[in-house]
Write a protein that holds these residues in place. Structure first.
Motif, PDB file in Angstrom:
ATOM      1  N   LYS A   1      -2.548  10.153   6.107  1.00 24.86           N
ATOM      2  CA  LYS A   1      -2.901  10.682   7.418  1.00 24.86           C
ATOM      3  C   LYS A   1      -4.140  11.564   7.349  1.00 24.86           C
ATOM      4  CE  LYS A   1       2.036  10.740   8.537  1.00 24.86           C
ATOM      5  NZ  LYS A   1       3.201  11.629   8.750  1.00 24.86           N
ATOM      6  N   ALA A   2      -4.399  12.118   6.183  1.00 24.37           N
ATOM      7  CA  ALA A   2      -5.567  12.989   5.996  1.00 24.37           C
ATOM      8  C   ALA A   2      -6.076  12.835   4.577  1.00 24.37           C
ATOM      9  CB  ALA A   2      -5.203  14.452   6.260  1.00 24.37           C
ATOM     10  N   ILE A   3      -7.356  13.128   4.373  1.00 26.13           N
ATOM     11  CA  ILE A   3      -7.905  13.146   3.021  1.00 26.13           C
ATOM     12  C   ILE A   3      -8.727  14.417   2.829  1.00 26.13           C
ATOM     13  CG2 ILE A   3      -7.982  10.623   2.860  1.00 26.13           C
ATOM     14  CD1 ILE A   3     -11.048  10.854   3.108  1.00 26.13           C
ATOM     15  N   VAL A   4      -8.727  14.880   1.597  1.00 30.00           N
ATOM     16  CA  VAL A   4      -9.575  15.998   1.187  1.00 30.00           C
ATOM     17  C   VAL A   4     -10.531  15.470   0.127  1.00 30.00           C
ATOM     18  CG1 VAL A   4      -9.681  18.288   0.154  1.00 30.00           C
ATOM     19  CG2 VAL A   4      -7.761  17.687   1.646  1.00 30.00           C
ATOM     20  N   ILE A   5     -11.818  15.525   0.397  1.00 32.04           N
ATOM     21  CA  ILE A   5     -12.822  15.053  -0.557  1.00 32.04           C
ATOM     22  C   ILE A   5     -13.212  16.216  -1.465  1.00 32.04           C
ATOM     23  CG2 ILE A   5     -15.109  14.050  -0.850  1.00 32.04           C
ATOM     24  CD1 ILE A   5     -14.788  12.862   1.981  1.00 32.04           C
ATOM     25  N   ALA A   6     -13.003  16.041  -2.753  1.00 34.10           N
ATOM     26  CA  ALA A   6     -13.290  17.099  -3.727  1.00 34.10           C
ATOM     27  C   ALA A   6     -13.906  16.489  -4.980  1.00 34.10           C
ATOM     28  CB  ALA A   6     -12.000  17.860  -4.075  1.00 34.10           C
ATOM     29  N   THR A   7     -14.822  15.544  -4.764  1.00 32.05           N
ATOM     30  CA  THR A   7     -15.376  14.758  -5.876  1.00 32.05           C
ATOM     31  C   THR A   7     -16.474  15.476  -6.652  1.00 32.05           C
ATOM     32  OG1 THR A   7     -16.695  13.664  -4.168  1.00 32.05           O
ATOM     33  CG2 THR A   7     -14.794  12.478  -5.017  1.00 32.05           C
ATOM     34  N   GLY A   8     -16.970  16.603  -6.124  1.00 36.54           N
ATOM     35  CA  GLY A   8     -17.924  17.402  -6.872  1.00 36.54           C
ATOM     36  C   GLY A   8     -19.318  16.804  -6.945  1.00 36.54           C
ATOM     37  N   ALA A   9     -20.025  17.184  -7.984  1.00 36.29           N
ATOM     38  CA  ALA A   9     -21.412  16.755  -8.185  1.00 36.29           C
ATOM     39  C   ALA A   9     -21.614  16.456  -9.665  1.00 36.29           C
ATOM     40  CB  ALA A   9     -22.372  17.845  -7.720  1.00 36.29           C
TER      41      ALA A   9
ATOM     42  N   THR B   1       0.836  -1.193   0.000  1.00 31.89           N
ATOM     43  CA  THR B   1       0.000   0.000   0.000  1.00 31.89           C
ATOM     44  C   THR B   1       0.877   1.251   0.000  1.00 31.89           C
ATOM     45  OG1 THR B   1      -1.715  -1.154   1.248  1.00 31.89           O
ATOM     46  CG2 THR B   1      -1.809   1.244   1.230  1.00 31.89           C
ATOM     47  N   LYS B   2       0.617   2.163  -0.910  1.00 37.34           N
ATOM     48  CA  LYS B   2       1.381   3.402  -0.974  1.00 37.34           C
ATOM     49  C   LYS B   2       0.880   4.368   0.090  1.00 37.34           C
ATOM     50  CE  LYS B   2       2.337   2.963  -5.924  1.00 37.34           C
ATOM     51  NZ  LYS B   2       2.220   3.596  -7.262  1.00 37.34           N
ATOM     52  N   LYS B   3       1.799   5.134   0.677  1.00 37.33           N
ATOM     53  CA  LYS B   3       1.452   6.012   1.782  1.00 37.33           C
ATOM     54  C   LYS B   3       1.787   7.467   1.457  1.00 37.33           C
ATOM     55  CE  LYS B   3       2.089   2.368   5.217  1.00 37.33           C
ATOM     56  NZ  LYS B   3       2.724   1.958   6.494  1.00 37.33           N
ATOM     57  N   TYR B   4       0.887   8.348   1.870  1.00 34.48           N
ATOM     58  CA  TYR B   4       1.052   9.788   1.651  1.00 34.48           C
ATOM     59  C   TYR B   4       0.628  10.535   2.909  1.00 34.48           C
ATOM     60  CZ  TYR B   4       1.378   8.555  -3.294  1.00 34.48           C
ATOM     61  OH  TYR B   4       1.765   8.008  -4.484  1.00 34.48           O
ATOM     62  N   ASP B   5       1.052  11.795   2.981  1.00 33.34           N
ATOM     63  CA  ASP B   5       0.555  12.645   4.060  1.00 33.34           C
ATOM     64  C   ASP B   5      -0.916  12.964   3.857  1.00 33.34           C
ATOM     65  OD1 ASP B   5       2.978  12.855   5.498  1.00 33.34           O
ATOM     66  OD2 ASP B   5       3.692  14.407   4.130  1.00 33.34           O
ATOM     67  N   VAL B   6      -1.274  13.252   2.608  1.00 39.71           N
ATOM     68  CA  VAL B   6      -2.661  13.613   2.302  1.00 39.71           C
ATOM     69  C   VAL B   6      -3.027  13.102   0.913  1.00 39.71           C
ATOM     70  CG1 VAL B   6      -1.951  15.908   1.496  1.00 39.71           C
ATOM     71  CG2 VAL B   6      -4.337  15.492   2.061  1.00 39.71           C
ATOM     72  N   ILE B   7      -4.226  12.592   0.789  1.00 40.54           N
ATOM     73  CA  ILE B   7      -4.776  12.211  -0.506  1.00 40.54           C
ATOM     74  C   ILE B   7      -5.955  13.125  -0.799  1.00 40.54           C
ATOM     75  CG2 ILE B   7      -5.982  10.418  -1.814  1.00 40.54           C
ATOM     76  CD1 ILE B   7      -4.345   8.355  -0.300  1.00 40.54           C
ATOM     77  N   VAL B   8      -5.922  13.756  -1.950  1.00 42.92           N
ATOM     78  CA  VAL B   8      -7.017  14.603  -2.417  1.00 42.92           C
ATOM     79  C   VAL B   8      -7.821  13.785  -3.419  1.00 42.92           C
ATOM     80  CG1 VAL B   8      -7.650  16.750  -3.559  1.00 42.92           C
ATOM     81  CG2 VAL B   8      -5.613  16.675  -2.108  1.00 42.92           C
TER      82      VAL B   8
END
Length: 316
Positions: free
Chosen positions: A104-112, A2-9
């Motif tokens: 460690k964090a995610i930003v949800i920006a999937t829209g509509a 599994t790849k790891k990041y500080d944040v996934i957008v």
């Protein structure tokens, strides 16, 4: 592995790309995930006239410029359809059709996405005359009659765009007046190639099996059924959030939108949301970009606090 990041957008529209820009500029490792090309709905917009810094710019061009900016400090972009997000407290697992990622964090920006009429003929003639993107498909209807279903900003904007190509554009609306901004209404009413059908409930999209011929609608005042000749039908009757993948996170309201505070935090620590996916009144590029900047900074501050907590726990 599994790849790891500080944040996934998750989502690479204007809000997501701005969040990636701000987070990566803070020296965080950032991955942007999207099921399609970066830019989101901007790629389906012919001209953008209300984004500061540009009197007018093509939607795909603005997408390219934002993307170039978003990756300049090391943010990565990858294609992937997110199916679920698991919350493990100090880290999240994002599950996609191309593998799993931890952050460690995610930003949800999937829209509509655009709502459907759900009437006979809509699915049958999708891609054969039924469209939800005038910029994508308008050229196929040059010098032909088309119908636009809806009465909001998107319907009128795309009607104006289609009027440059079609011989006639009829905007079909279920109410007796438009909901679009006044400046758009004035342009539409002043355009000789645009006509209007009011108080109309669309009941069917009628064709010969190969192409569209008419829109059948019921006059809500008289109850009479009528046929409107049209070779193409462009549907703009509202939007709904793209949030199915986040049902297990507990961040959705009853209508499926994500609620946040002013700093883009959801009620789940480490989960943020920006752009059209949020519960809000105005859904425009400018405020999505503003929210993206807030989220990028909020993620940095959250990770700083998370690091402090981890360090404190380690030293005890």
């Amino acid at each position: 592995m599994t790849k790891k990041y500080d944040v996934i957008v998750i989502g690479a529209g204007p809000g997501g790309m701005t969040a990636a820009l701000y987070a990566s500029r803070s020296n965080l490792s950032v991955l942007m995930l999207d099921r399609g090309i970066y830019g989101g709905q901007m790629n389906n917009t012919a001209e953008i006239e209300n984004y500061p810094g540009f009197k007018s710019i093509l939607g795909p061009e603005l997408s390219e410029q934002m993307y170039a900016s978003s990756i300049q400090f090391g943010a990565q972009f990858a294609y992937g359809t997110v199916s679920d997000v698991e919350d493990h407290g100090d880290y999240k697992t994002v599950k996609t059709d191309d593998g799993d990622y931890d952050s460690k964090a995610i930003v949800i920006a999937t829209g509509a996405e655009h709502k459907h009429l759900n009437v006979p003929g809509e699915d049958q003639y999708s891609g054969m005359g039924v469209s939800y993107c005038a910029v994508c498909d308008g050229a196929f209807f040059k010098n032909r009659e088309v119908a636009v279903i809806g009465g909001g900003d998107s319907a009128v904007e795309e009607g104006l765009y289609l009027a440059q190509l079609a011989s006639k554009v009829t905007i079909v609306h279920r109410r007796d007046q438009l909901r679009a901004q006044k400046i758009l209404q004035r342009r539409a009413f002043a355009n000789d190639k645009i006509d209007f059908v009011w108080n109309a409930q669309v009941e069917e999209i009628v064709g010969d099996g190969q192409k569209i011929e008419n829109v059948k609608y019921r006059d809500k005042v008289t109850g009479e059924e009528k046929l409107l000749p049209a070779s193409g039908v462009f549907i703009y009757v509202g939007i709904e959030p793209m949030t199915d993948a986040f049902k297990n996170l507990g961040v959705l309201n009853d209508a499926g939108w994500i609620e946040t505070n002013e700093e883009t935090h959801t009620k789940v620590p480490g989960v943020f949301a920006v752009g059209d996916v949020r519960e809000k009144h105005l859904r425009q590029i400018a405020n999505a970009v503003g929210e993206g900047g807030l989220a990028g900074q909020a993620v940095f501050e959250y990770l700083q606090e998370l690091g402090d907590k981890t360090e404190t726990a380690t030293t005890k």
